[in-house]
Design an enzyme around this catalytic site. Sequence first.
Site, PDB file in Angstrom:
ATOM      1  N   HIS A  71      12.760  32.362 -53.725  1.00 23.05           N
ATOM      2  CA  HIS A  71      13.080  31.477 -52.038  1.00 23.05           C
ATOM      3  C   HIS A  71      12.778  30.985 -51.148  1.00 23.05           C
ATOM      4  O   HIS A  71      11.877  31.566 -50.473  1.00 23.05           O
ATOM      5  CB  HIS A  71      14.620  32.024 -51.506  1.00 23.05           C
ATOM      6  CG  HIS A  71      14.361  33.792 -51.100  1.00 23.05           C
ATOM      7  ND1 HIS A  71      14.065  33.773 -50.516  1.00 23.05           N
ATOM      8  CD2 HIS A  71      14.320  34.513 -52.045  1.00 23.05           C
ATOM      9  CE1 HIS A  71      13.526  35.479 -50.207  1.00 23.05           C
ATOM     10  NE2 HIS A  71      14.235  35.670 -50.972  1.00 23.05           N
ATOM     11  N   ASP A  73      13.979  31.065 -47.699  1.00 26.27           N
ATOM     12  CA  ASP A  73      14.485  31.115 -46.347  1.00 26.27           C
ATOM     13  C   ASP A  73      13.592  33.067 -45.880  1.00 26.27           C
ATOM     14  O   ASP A  73      13.703  33.855 -46.830  1.00 26.27           O
ATOM     15  CB  ASP A  73      15.843  31.155 -46.559  1.00 26.27           C
ATOM     16  CG  ASP A  73      16.094  31.994 -47.509  1.00 26.27           C
ATOM     17  OD1 ASP A  73      15.897  32.102 -49.199  1.00 26.27           O
ATOM     18  OD2 ASP A  73      17.508  33.103 -47.227  1.00 26.27           O
ATOM     19  N   ASP A  97       8.639  38.488 -48.414  1.00 25.26           N
ATOM     20  CA  ASP A  97      10.211  38.906 -48.904  1.00 25.26           C
ATOM     21  C   ASP A  97      10.035  37.293 -48.277  1.00 25.26           C
ATOM     22  O   ASP A  97      10.984  37.247 -47.551  1.00 25.26           O
ATOM     23  CB  ASP A  97      10.927  39.718 -48.591  1.00 25.26           C
ATOM     24  CG  ASP A  97      12.711  38.985 -49.396  1.00 25.26           C
ATOM     25  OD1 ASP A  97      12.647  38.332 -50.335  1.00 25.26           O
ATOM     26  OD2 ASP A  97      13.280  39.545 -49.161  1.00 25.26           O
ATOM     27  N   GLU A 127      18.653  32.073 -49.908  1.00 25.45           N
ATOM     28  CA  GLU A 127      18.696  33.719 -50.700  1.00 25.45           C
ATOM     29  C   GLU A 127      19.420  35.007 -50.164  1.00 25.45           C
ATOM     30  O   GLU A 127      19.715  35.209 -50.556  1.00 25.45           O
ATOM     31  CB  GLU A 127      17.703  33.219 -51.500  1.00 25.45           C
ATOM     32  CG  GLU A 127      17.659  34.847 -52.360  1.00 25.45           C
ATOM     33  CD  GLU A 127      18.058  35.826 -52.315  1.00 25.45           C
ATOM     34  OE1 GLU A 127      17.983  36.605 -52.547  1.00 25.45           O
ATOM     35  OE2 GLU A 127      17.154  36.598 -50.979  1.00 25.45           O
ATOM     36  N   GLU A 128      18.381  34.522 -48.724  1.00 32.25           N
ATOM     37  CA  GLU A 128      19.412  35.749 -47.887  1.00 32.25           C
ATOM     38  C   GLU A 128      21.200  36.090 -47.147  1.00 32.25           C
ATOM     39  O   GLU A 128      21.177  36.915 -46.598  1.00 32.25           O
ATOM     40  CB  GLU A 128      18.622  35.840 -46.524  1.00 32.25           C
ATOM     41  CG  GLU A 128      16.626  36.497 -46.954  1.00 32.25           C
ATOM     42  CD  GLU A 128      16.763  37.477 -47.913  1.00 32.25           C
ATOM     43  OE1 GLU A 128      17.482  37.961 -48.497  1.00 32.25           O
ATOM     44  OE2 GLU A 128      15.291  37.512 -47.724  1.00 32.25           O
ATOM     45  N   GLU A 156      10.233  37.622 -55.846  1.00 29.20           N
ATOM     46  CA  GLU A 156      10.797  38.486 -55.619  1.00 29.20           C
ATOM     47  C   GLU A 156       9.880  39.800 -55.377  1.00 29.20           C
ATOM     48  O   GLU A 156       9.330  40.431 -56.375  1.00 29.20           O
ATOM     49  CB  GLU A 156      11.817  39.407 -55.849  1.00 29.20           C
ATOM     50  CG  GLU A 156      13.395  38.476 -56.423  1.00 29.20           C
ATOM     51  CD  GLU A 156      13.673  38.792 -54.688  1.00 29.20           C
ATOM     52  OE1 GLU A 156      13.447  38.587 -53.533  1.00 29.20           O
ATOM     53  OE2 GLU A 156      14.509  37.411 -54.060  1.00 29.20           O
ATOM     54  N   HIS A 330      12.446  42.501 -44.932  1.00 28.51           N
ATOM     55  CA  HIS A 330      13.751  42.598 -43.883  1.00 28.51           C
ATOM     56  C   HIS A 330      12.643  43.271 -42.371  1.00 28.51           C
ATOM     57  O   HIS A 330      13.825  43.451 -41.166  1.00 28.51           O
ATOM     58  CB  HIS A 330      14.696  42.529 -44.087  1.00 28.51           C
ATOM     59  CG  HIS A 330      15.524  41.931 -45.027  1.00 28.51           C
ATOM     60  ND1 HIS A 330      16.492  41.752 -45.807  1.00 28.51           N
ATOM     61  CD2 HIS A 330      14.622  41.036 -45.746  1.00 28.51           C
ATOM     62  CE1 HIS A 330      16.770  41.295 -47.101  1.00 28.51           C
ATOM     63  NE2 HIS A 330      15.593  40.334 -47.291  1.00 28.51           N
TER      64      HIS A 330
END
Length: 354
Positions: A71, A73, A97, A127-128, A156, A330
């Site tokens: 992903h 994003d 990530d 995705e987030e 991932e 994150h």
Amino acid sequence: MPALDLTADPVALTAAMVDVASVSGDERALADALEQALREQAPHLEVLRSGETVLARTRLGRPHRVLLAGHLDTVPIADNVPSRRADGVVHGCGTSDMKSGDAVFAHLAVALAEPRHDLTFVFYDCEEVEAERNGLGRIEREHRDWLDADLAILGEPTDGTLEAGCQGTLRVEIRTAGRRAHSARSWLGDNAIHRAGEILARLAAYDARDVDIDGCRYREGLQAVRIGGGVAGNVVPDECVVTVNFRFAPDRSAEQAVAHVRELFDGYELTVTDLSPGALPGLSAPAAAEFVAASGAPPRAKYGWTDVSRFAALGIPAVNYGPGDPNLAHTREEHVAEAAITACADVLRRYLAP
């Protein structure tokens, strides 16, 4: 439009991709740059654009096809863009990530013009955030044939360890009912919060399963994650709601997981609020077994839910494999070791190169 050199070292490419901000819903600049780079630098690939998802694939007639997905994003930026490199580490939003995984995949898309297996690359959006916005769902609805593969590898963050399949997740609300009364005359009421004690007792006594699937140990878990009740400081409450999260091994179907929790809390009103099936590892499939051998380390179970579940639902074995540390995802201090990016690229090149 920022320019991406996909022939560059994946470490440098990671930094370049981090420098193009792509918070969920705002991936266009990065998707544009990646699409242009693939069209200009990888003439051996068929390229498709769908929304802010960029897809590319070979058509060499190989016996097997491997899909690599990542992903684009990130979560909101926390004063950690642009990227910074120091002491063998790349710092910045999305480094772990999962822009380091994206960079490895994008680099290999250009570098492997004659791979051992046919390859599909999927760089997707959103995705987030909530699942209905996930770019993979749109691709499944509008371009289903692009997801066909004998093995899907999601980039991932896994610290460079192959993590197979994933747990399923179920959330339910369990309600107790009582009777309101003034707290000064509590004997006239029936306290719903007190009635929740039995729910908590059943959770505390719950004996969670350990399951071995394809040599991977999946541990289940059943936990109260929220409790709510009460009307006012002088009122006996007539309702209490306990939210329970069940992380279940992928040998259970979603329906079996719901039935298990309903049986455990027989006698209570139960409402399902969230349900996603797990993904079996599928490591006995030829393409997956070959990747396990190439990785050089025993695979482990994936704790948590990832988009591998989407592929498993299509009957495609899927694994998680990327250079980042999942514990840094994150966070404000998100970073990835340059050596980890290089090692991940080397393993995938060894697996995919002729």
